[in-house]
Every structure is written in C-alpha cells, then in structure tokens.
Design a protein around this motif. Structure first.
Motif, PDB file in Angstrom:
ATOM      1  N   PHE A   1     -22.862 -31.607   5.312  1.00 28.87           N
ATOM      2  CA  PHE A   1     -24.183 -30.979   5.218  1.00 28.87           C
ATOM      3  C   PHE A   1     -24.079 -29.487   5.522  1.00 28.87           C
ATOM      4  O   PHE A   1     -24.694 -28.654   4.851  1.00 28.87           O
ATOM      5  CB  PHE A   1     -25.161 -31.640   6.198  1.00 28.87           C
ATOM      6  CG  PHE A   1     -25.804 -32.883   5.664  1.00 28.87           C
ATOM      7  CD1 PHE A   1     -26.596 -32.838   4.536  1.00 28.87           C
ATOM      8  CD2 PHE A   1     -25.620 -34.104   6.284  1.00 28.87           C
ATOM      9  CE1 PHE A   1     -27.203 -33.978   4.027  1.00 28.87           C
ATOM     10  CE2 PHE A   1     -26.213 -35.258   5.792  1.00 28.87           C
ATOM     11  CZ  PHE A   1     -27.000 -35.184   4.663  1.00 28.87           C
TER      12      PHE A   1
ATOM     13  N   GLU B   1     -30.496 -34.496   5.729  1.00 31.70           N
ATOM     14  CA  GLU B   1     -30.725 -34.850   7.135  1.00 31.70           C
ATOM     15  C   GLU B   1     -30.101 -33.796   8.038  1.00 31.70           C
ATOM     16  O   GLU B   1     -28.992 -33.310   7.775  1.00 31.70           O
ATOM     17  CB  GLU B   1     -30.104 -36.218   7.433  1.00 31.70           C
ATOM     18  CG  GLU B   1     -30.379 -36.711   8.841  1.00 31.70           C
ATOM     19  CD  GLU B   1     -29.675 -38.022   9.141  1.00 31.70           C
ATOM     20  OE1 GLU B   1     -29.557 -38.361  10.332  1.00 31.70           O
ATOM     21  OE2 GLU B   1     -29.236 -38.696   8.192  1.00 31.70           O
ATOM     22  N   ILE B   2     -30.802 -33.428   9.084  1.00 36.09           N
ATOM     23  CA  ILE B   2     -30.242 -32.543  10.107  1.00 36.09           C
ATOM     24  C   ILE B   2     -29.629 -33.425  11.186  1.00 36.09           C
ATOM     25  O   ILE B   2     -30.344 -34.115  11.914  1.00 36.09           O
ATOM     26  CB  ILE B   2     -31.323 -31.610  10.696  1.00 36.09           C
ATOM     27  CG1 ILE B   2     -31.784 -30.621   9.628  1.00 36.09           C
ATOM     28  CG2 ILE B   2     -30.796 -30.879  11.917  1.00 36.09           C
ATOM     29  CD1 ILE B   2     -32.896 -29.695  10.063  1.00 36.09           C
TER      30      ILE B   2
ATOM     31  N   VAL C   1     -32.261 -30.278   2.618  1.00 34.88           N
ATOM     32  CA  VAL C   1     -31.101 -30.827   3.303  1.00 34.88           C
ATOM     33  C   VAL C   1     -31.441 -32.264   3.667  1.00 34.88           C
ATOM     34  O   VAL C   1     -32.428 -32.511   4.365  1.00 34.88           O
ATOM     35  CB  VAL C   1     -30.771 -30.021   4.579  1.00 34.88           C
ATOM     36  CG1 VAL C   1     -29.502 -30.548   5.230  1.00 34.88           C
ATOM     37  CG2 VAL C   1     -30.622 -28.545   4.254  1.00 34.88           C
TER      38      VAL C   1
ATOM     39  N   THR D   1     -25.987 -27.529  11.463  1.00 35.28           N
ATOM     40  CA  THR D   1     -26.838 -27.695  10.281  1.00 35.28           C
ATOM     41  C   THR D   1     -28.256 -27.214  10.578  1.00 35.28           C
ATOM     42  O   THR D   1     -28.890 -26.552   9.751  1.00 35.28           O
ATOM     43  CB  THR D   1     -26.887 -29.177   9.838  1.00 35.28           C
ATOM     44  OG1 THR D   1     -25.556 -29.660   9.704  1.00 35.28           O
ATOM     45  CG2 THR D   1     -27.607 -29.331   8.522  1.00 35.28           C
TER      46      THR D   1
ATOM     47  N   THR E   1     -30.426 -29.085  -3.528  1.00 39.79           N
ATOM     48  CA  THR E   1     -30.405 -30.047  -2.427  1.00 39.79           C
ATOM     49  C   THR E   1     -28.970 -30.409  -2.065  1.00 39.79           C
ATOM     50  O   THR E   1     -28.065 -30.311  -2.897  1.00 39.79           O
ATOM     51  CB  THR E   1     -31.144 -31.359  -2.790  1.00 39.79           C
ATOM     52  OG1 THR E   1     -30.308 -32.158  -3.643  1.00 39.79           O
ATOM     53  CG2 THR E   1     -32.463 -31.088  -3.488  1.00 39.79           C
TER      54      THR E   1
ATOM     55  N   GLU F   1     -27.463 -33.897  -0.205  1.00 40.91           N
ATOM     56  CA  GLU F   1     -27.971 -35.188   0.263  1.00 40.91           C
ATOM     57  C   GLU F   1     -26.837 -36.172   0.522  1.00 40.91           C
ATOM     58  O   GLU F   1     -25.739 -36.034  -0.011  1.00 40.91           O
ATOM     59  CB  GLU F   1     -28.915 -35.794  -0.790  1.00 40.91           C
ATOM     60  CG  GLU F   1     -30.059 -34.881  -1.206  1.00 40.91           C
ATOM     61  CD  GLU F   1     -30.803 -35.408  -2.417  1.00 40.91           C
ATOM     62  OE1 GLU F   1     -31.377 -36.516  -2.332  1.00 40.91           O
ATOM     63  OE2 GLU F   1     -30.799 -34.740  -3.465  1.00 40.91           O
TER      64      GLU F   1
ATOM     65  N   GLY G   1     -30.269 -24.200   8.698  1.00 38.86           N
ATOM     66  CA  GLY G   1     -31.570 -24.452   8.097  1.00 38.86           C
ATOM     67  C   GLY G   1     -32.619 -23.471   8.584  1.00 38.86           C
ATOM     68  O   GLY G   1     -33.421 -22.947   7.799  1.00 38.86           O
TER      69      GLY G   1
ATOM     70  N   SER H   1     -36.275 -30.911   5.189  1.00 37.41           N
ATOM     71  CA  SER H   1     -35.221 -31.763   5.728  1.00 37.41           C
ATOM     72  C   SER H   1     -35.835 -32.930   6.486  1.00 37.41           C
ATOM     73  O   SER H   1     -37.057 -33.028   6.633  1.00 37.41           O
ATOM     74  CB  SER H   1     -34.286 -30.975   6.652  1.00 37.41           C
ATOM     75  OG  SER H   1     -33.128 -31.747   6.948  1.00 37.41           O
ATOM     76  N   THR H   2     -34.970 -33.833   6.972  1.00 31.96           N
ATOM     77  CA  THR H   2     -35.424 -34.994   7.743  1.00 31.96           C
ATOM     78  C   THR H   2     -34.696 -35.052   9.078  1.00 31.96           C
ATOM     79  O   THR H   2     -33.599 -34.509   9.236  1.00 31.96           O
ATOM     80  CB  THR H   2     -35.153 -36.323   6.986  1.00 31.96           C
ATOM     81  OG1 THR H   2     -33.741 -36.566   6.934  1.00 31.96           O
ATOM     82  CG2 THR H   2     -35.707 -36.269   5.581  1.00 31.96           C
TER      83      THR H   2
END
Length: 602
Positions: free
Chosen positions: A369, A388-389, A386, A394, A344, A346, A398, A410-411
């Motif tokens: 990231f 956060e995009i 990941v 990024t 991860t 983060e 991803g 991811s978020t």
C-alpha cells in the motif's frame, strides 16, 4: 433484444442523456464493436430496466413485472423448457379470463411470436421483460435442489480413496468433480450468496453459503472428494495444486444466467485438510446511489458535501464484511468522469470500475500500500483511493496527499466513526494534520433487509417497548420526540415505504408518535418463495457520519477521548449507527433484533 441504433439514441435522449455524452458513447461503441445499448448500460448511463421501460412505452408493449422465482411450475411448463430457452419467452401467469401472460425478451421477434401462437393458441398477451428477469424465470424449470443434483453426480467419485495426489483425469472439464464445483458455484450465485465455504471435517466435507451475512449449511459431501474438489478449484484460480501447506489466493470468472461473476479464491491449510473460501463478486453490478445504500438526512447531506471538495480525506470504517468497499465503489463511480483522474491501490481489487486506474497490491513484488501510494502520487491523480490504511507510513502518505490538493478515500478497521480519530493518533499522525485533512468519517454495518413481499407489522406490547427504550437509551419524553422527528425525515427521504402503500405514504402511517412507538415490523414465520422462506432478502447499511467541525477539530488537537468526540458529534446532529438502525427498523426495512445483533456492545 434487438433495438436499432436510431431508436436507442431517441430513448437515451428521453432519459436525459446529452448530445455530447451520446457522441462519446457512439465513438466507444464503434471502437468496441458493441451495440449502443450495451455500451450505455456498461457505462452506467442507464440501467437495463430503465431502457426496457422506455422501449416498452415506445413500442406500446406492456412491461412484465413479476417475481420470477414465484412463478407456478404448472404455469411455467405450459411452454416446454427447450422452447422457452430457444425463443427467450416464458408463460408467467394466467389471468381470470384464461389469457396466458407471456414475458419475452424481444417482442419484435416475429418468428418467436408466430411459434408461440401455434403452440399456445391466440389467447395470449405478450409482455416485454428484462434479460435478468427472464433468465431467472427460465432457471425455475430446473426444480431440483442442490442436494439432489449433487447426489446424482457424487456417487461416481464416492468410491475413490482420498489422496493428496489427484489423478488429472478426475478433475477435467467434463469430470464429476468439475460438475460438482460448477453446481456449488451456480447455486451459490442463484441463492444470492456473498461467499462459498468448502470446509473439511474428519468424516465429511461441509459446503456452506453466506447469504445476507449469515452462514447456512447447504450440503455434506463425502470426505473422499476433498482432494479432487480443492484441486479443481485451484486449477480454475490458477493456483499451485501441489502446494498444501501454505495459504494461496487467486481469482477466476464464471458466467451464470448471462451475467459475469468474479470469484476470489482463498485456500487455507487446517487440521483436517485444506479449506476453500470463494467470495462472489457480480461484475455486472451497477453502482448503487446513496439512497439505495441507505443514506438519508444529515448523513446524506454531509457525504454529498464532502465528496465534492477539491481535497481532503474521507474515511470509511467498520469490520470485515460491513460493506466498506461497496460504499467506496458507489462514491468513486459517481465521481468518475472524463475530466478527473481517479487512481486506486487495493488488496484485492473487488469491483472493476471502467475508466478508473486500479492497482492490485502485490507484497512479493514489492507493491505494498505504501509503495503503491507513492507511485500514485507521481501519476497526476485528482482522486486517490487506498484500499486500507494498515500502518503509520500509509496513513502519513495519505494525509500528505490530502494536504497537497488530492481527494483521498480509504478504509480503517475501527468500531465506530469517533474511534477512527484516536486510531490515527496512535499511528503517529500529528493531531493538527488530522484536524486539517479529515472531511468526514463514515462508520457502517450491514443488516438483513426484511422481505417486502411477506414482512408483517404488529403492535408492540409494554414488555417490548421497555426493552427497546432500554436498548436504545430512550428514557425521556424528549428522546421519543426526537425518534418521531427522525422517522418523519426518513420517510420524506424515501426510507422504508410501507408494504401496503406507495411512495406517497401519509405521515399517519409512521410507526411512531411524538410520545411512543405504536408499530413494529417482523419477518413472516416461514417466509415466502421470494426470500427462500427466511423472511429476509438482501442487506441494507446502517451508518453514522462524523463531520470534522471546528468543535471536533479542537478536540482532536486537544487529544480528547473518542467518547467525548462521539457526544459532541451527537450534539451537533450526528445520528449514530444504532439510532440509524432503529429508524430503519421502524420504517420496515429491518428488525430491532437485527440492529441489536450488529450494534450491541453489552
């Protein structure tokens, strides 16, 4: 509690742990020089409560099941506090025959049992309790609230003049300021706060806790303590105490009631001084399963199907504080086995997951990231998360990772699941790549959960029913039948068992019929001791899970709007967040007002 390793092994086998898992656990325990039960609980193979239940059955000692916060003070003080702490035992109730019910951490402690008999007589009945339940009960000896304790500590620093230059002697370990910080943190943890806010005002310093998503003012401190208070927290978090003009971020750990908590600290210069916010993260927390999080029905089926795919992208969306990290923590904990490499990146690392390679973003050192994700792809991962995009680069990396045989989590910060797909288009991702990589998109919010000890049910009047139909767009007879069918399904999935019935609650106790809603739930006015007199205790998620079906994929490639995608997903069986919330309100998990508070768009 002292259980021999041979008995622990027997109990773990009863729990369904296989011999190969047990052998690995024994090796780990020997390497860490820790008891086998501690390693089993740490590795999420069994919870402390499950182990205690098995142990209680084995030694034929009943399990003490009681609300530790509601024990009467006069009953508790039958045994002096010093003795309770020394022998890890409390008197939690007295039955009709006058028999004192005692909860102990270790019923096999002969010395403790002999003392209890000498102190309380033979008219006692011994039970076993979990460490957490017992510690919470012992904590009830201290009857003072935070205001009273702070008032005792603060006057010794009240007369000091406020200054940016803080005398080091005023913030040492045993100083009044250090005691003040310790009290604020301890009460925050015990109150179940997720965040502690220390906010300077013109004349005072306000302390506020965020409990179940709602900020509550706890106390007002003298303005004169601000400098020392902030400096003490900065020292704990290893921040620069002489930097007042720039925001800073840090982290430190504390132990409260035998549990370890990590506090993520953020300082920010504001007009009246420096504001401090501390996010409280319980490092002892066991990952919740999907049902405990609040997934059920088609959403649960779609999620379970998506996370076992060999590659693809799974996105979790929602605003800050909507529980996205908790959802991902649970998913990754479930997928975390020795046969897969989970990596991860983060910002920040909120939950520590044993066996997962977690990397903290550090822009100053060039660890963004994007750079972190590039590095992860060279680490032979099976699963990538990941945090956060945030930008197109990024997002593109991803998507490429998902295309090349990785399962990527991811978020994103979007309002609902369907707006996520156009958001990726805005970031410059080709529509055909989105269509071929996205497996599911989870939209979520958190709502306050009704206290199960004191919640009340009532029959809604015509005005309330009209309001519900308008708010949730239930204007047809067909819509009422859909709600009834969904509630029936939710009951089968264990959502919101009635306050007065067990898990086998009959369908007759549903809140709906095929034509109307005849039952609703609300918090008890004034609450109870268990919920600190708020009527709510804890939070639960409400979700919508959008599957990337052929119809949705076709709409993505055709650049259709998010509204059209939403309607198509609903036709294909997606339950929206608002509808999921309504079902949970009907099942007594929360209230209609809570759902409308977090989902209303009007």
């Amino acid at each position: 509690m002292h259980i021999g390793n041979s008995l622990i092994e027997k109990l773990l086998r009863q729990h369904g742990i296989k011999d190969d898992q047990l052998a690995a656990l024994q090796s780990q325990a020997a390497a860490d020089k820790k008891p086998l039960d501690v390693e089993a609980i740490k590795g999420n193979l069994i919870t402390e409560e499950e182990l205690i239940k098995l142990y209680a059955k084995e030694i034929d000692v009943p399990l003490a099941e009681f609300d530790a916060k509601s024990v009467k003070k006069e009953v508790l003080k039958t045994l002096p506090e010093r003795m309770a702490r020394q022998y890890r035992a409390v008197v939690y109730d007295v039955d009709k025959r006058g028999e004192k019910l005692i909860a102990m951490e270790d019923p096999d402690d002969v010395q403790a049992r002999n003392f209890l008999q000498q102190q309380l007589g033979n008219n006692i009945r011994i039970h076993i309790a979990t460490t957490q339940t017992l510690q919470t009960a012992i904590d009830q000896y201290s009857g003072e609230n935070i205001n009273a304790q702070l008032t005792r500590v603060i006057p010794t620093v009240d007369e000091e003049e406020e200054s940016e230059e803080v005398d080091e002697s005023s913030i040492t370990e045993d100083s009044p300021i250090a005691q003040t910080v310790n009290l604020i943190i301890e009460y925050g943890v015990k109150a179940g706060a997720s965040d502690i806010h220390i906010e300077p005002r013109e004349d005072v310093v306000i302390t506020r806790y965020r409990i179940d998503g709602v900020l509550r003012e706890i106390d007002k401190l003298p303005r004169t303590v601000l400098g020392a208070l902030v400096s003490r927290i900065k020292i704990l978090a290893n921040l620069k105490i002489d930097e007042h003009r720039a925001p800073q971020d840090g982290r430190f750990k504390v132990e409260v009631s035998s549990l370890m908590y990590a506090l993520r600290v953020s300082t920010l210069p504001v007009v009246d001084g420096e504001k401090v916010v501390m996010r409280i993260l319980n490092e002892s927390t066991k990952a919740a399963n999907f049902q405990e999080l609040g997934f059920w029905g088609t959403a649960l089926e779609a999620l379970k199907h998506a996370i076992v795919q060999p590659h693809g992208m799974i996105l979790v969306t929602g605003p800050t504080g909507s529980g996205k990290s908790t959802t991902l923590f649970s998913v990754l904990s479930m997928l975390n086995t020795p046969s897969v490499n989970i990596s991860t990146v983060e910002d920040p690392v909120e939950y520590r997951i044993p066996g997962v390679n977690q990397t903290q973003v550090n822009p100053v050192a060039g660890m963004t990231f994007t750079n972190g994700l590039r590095a992860l792809l060279r680490q032979d991962p099976n699963i990538i998360m990941v945090g956060e995009i945030r930008d197109g680069e990024t997002a593109a990396l991803g998507v490429q990772a998902a295309l090349t045989g990785h399962l990527v989590f991811s978020t994103l910060h979007t309002n609902n699941a369907s707006t996520t797909l156009p958001r990726l288009l805005d970031m410059g991702i080709e529509p055909f790549l989105i269509a071929s990589t996205i497996r599911i998109v989870i939209g979520q919010r958190l709502v306050r959960r009704l206290c199960t000890n004191c919640r009340e049910h009532f029959t809604p009047d015509d005005t309330a029913l009209t309001h519900i139909r308008q708010s949730f767009h239930l204007t047809t007879a067909e819509a009422s039948k859909v709600i009834h069918d969904l509630e029936t399904q939710a009951l089968k999935n264990g959502i919101g068992v009635s306050a007065n019935h067990g898990a086998d609650t009959p369908a007759a106790d549903l809140s709906t019929t095929p034509s109307t809603i005849h039952l609703l739930w609300r918090p008890h006015d004034g609450g109870c001791n268990s919920c600190n007199h708020t009527g709510y205790k804890g939070r639960i998620g409400i979700y919508e899970v959008l599957r990337s079906t052929p119809a949705i994929q076709k709409m993505i490639v055709g650049n259709e709007t998010s509204e059209e995608m939403q309607q198509t997903a609903i036709k294909e069986g997606m339950v929206t967040m608002q509808l999921d919330g309504l079902i949970k309100a009907l099942r007594g998990e929360t209230t209609i007002e809570e759902i409308l508070r977090v989902t209303s768009e009007e």
